[in-house]
Each structure stands twice: as C-alpha cells, then as structure tokens.
Design a protein around this motif. Structure first.
Motif, short mmCIF file in Angstrom:
data_model
loop_
_atom_site.label_atom_id
_atom_site.label_comp_id
_atom_site.label_asym_id
_atom_site.label_seq_id
_atom_site.Cartn_x
_atom_site.Cartn_y
_atom_site.Cartn_z
N TYR A 126 43.95 48.82 39.37
CA TYR A 126 43.76 47.59 39.41
C TYR A 126 43.29 47.01 40.73
N LYS A 129 39.77 41.83 43.58
CA LYS A 129 38.68 41.32 43.43
C LYS A 129 37.72 41.61 44.91
N GLU A 169 38.05 39.85 37.80
CA GLU A 169 39.13 40.79 37.21
C GLU A 169 38.37 42.25 36.65
#
Length: 190
Positions: A126, A129, A169
C-alpha cells in the motif's frame, strides 16, 4: 536499501547530503520539514547525517513534501551512458520487506522515473499517495497480481499494463505463491 555494505553506506550518505542541500535551498529547518512531511525531526537529522537507512515510505513523504521526484534524492548526474542490471544496483524496501524497488536509472529526469518492483508471494503493498498529477504505469513482467485503484480492482497477467493517477489510493496484491516482478514508470505532472 540493499547493496554491498560500502556501496550502501555511500548511497545513504549521498541521500543525506542531497536532502540537506534541498532542505536548505528552501530555507527550511529540520523542524519545518518534519512538520510538513510527518517524518520526525530526529529521523530527518539521522538521514541527513547518513546514520540511518530510510524506508521507501519515508522517502516518498520527504520527496512529496519537497515537491521533487523520489529519485532526486539519489541524484548523481555524472554519467552520460547508464546501464542498469537487475539485482545489481540500489534496492529500496518497504517497512514489511514484502515490496522492493530498484530504480532503473538514478539520473532520471524530473518528469519520469523507472523502477523494477518486486512483490513477495501472498503479500500486499500500500504505497503512499504520490505527488499531485502523477501517472503510474505498471507492467507485469512475471506472475499475476491485482491492483486496486480508487476502490476498483484490476487483475493483471504477465505482460499486462495499467496506467492510473498515482496521487490517489492504490495498492498491489500478490495472491500467488510466486514472486511478482513489475516494471513501473512514474510520470510527474506539471
């Protein structure tokens, strides 16, 4: 970051020197950069002195705060011909070691960066950004994976590519028992 011990120390020292130079060019104190980036003042000082090996998450936060491409922190503009061999250069890992990137060329332009990325079996990544108006282009070189962009999932097989706005995201998931290798291009907007 992984390299041989001496090479790694040189890269860590170089990143620290470049960070300090860029911070001072903006007339920011360590405290200013810390408040804006969310990276502690102590950690920033350790990076600048070459006393710590920063994670990719920290480097993304710092580069985003400074409004520079990530590879600008590794800038070494001496060579006019560059050769990038897989597994032979700089390798930057994420906190959980399931994700690693190798900058293909550290002397990239301010508009485009290229990476080899590696996602371990049965893991997810993850990322932070990226800078505003950044486009990410990912091509699967080996394996299959799912990429989630703004709550929509896309399955990519070997040699499939995807392009998306990386300032939102997004995540990478490898549900297989095999390593996934990607070629990633980041194109920074103006």
């Amino acid at each position: 970051m992984t390299k041989g011990p001496d090479e790694q120390k040189q890269v860590v020292l170089q990143v620290g020197a470049v960070l300090k130079k860029l911070r001072k060019e903006k007339n920011w104190s360590l405290e200013d950069l810390s408040e804006l980036s969310g990276v502690s003042k102590l950690t920033l000082g350790n990076i600048e002195r070459g006393e710590t090996n920063p994670t990719i998450g920290m480097l993304w936060k710092i580069s985003k705060t400074l409004s520079i491409p990530l590879m600008s922190l590794f800038s070494n503009k001496e060579n006019t011909v560059n050769l990038s061999r897989a597994g032979k250069g700089l390798r930057i890992t994420g906190n959980e070691k399931s994700w690693a990137i190798e900058p293909i060329f550290q002397n990239s332009t301010n508009e485009t960066e290229m990476y080899r990325a590696y996602l371990q079996p049965n893991s997810s990544y993850y990322p932070e950004k990226h800078h505003q108006n950044t486009t990410e282009i990912a091509t699967v070189m080996t394996g299959t994976l799912s990429i989630q962009v703004n709550n929509e999932s896309y399955k990519l097989n070997q040699f499939d590519s995807i392009s998306f706005g990386a300032d939102g995201e997004h995540s990478y998931t490898n549900d297989s028992n095999e390593l996934v290798v990607l070629h990633i291009i980041l194109k920074y907007g103006v």
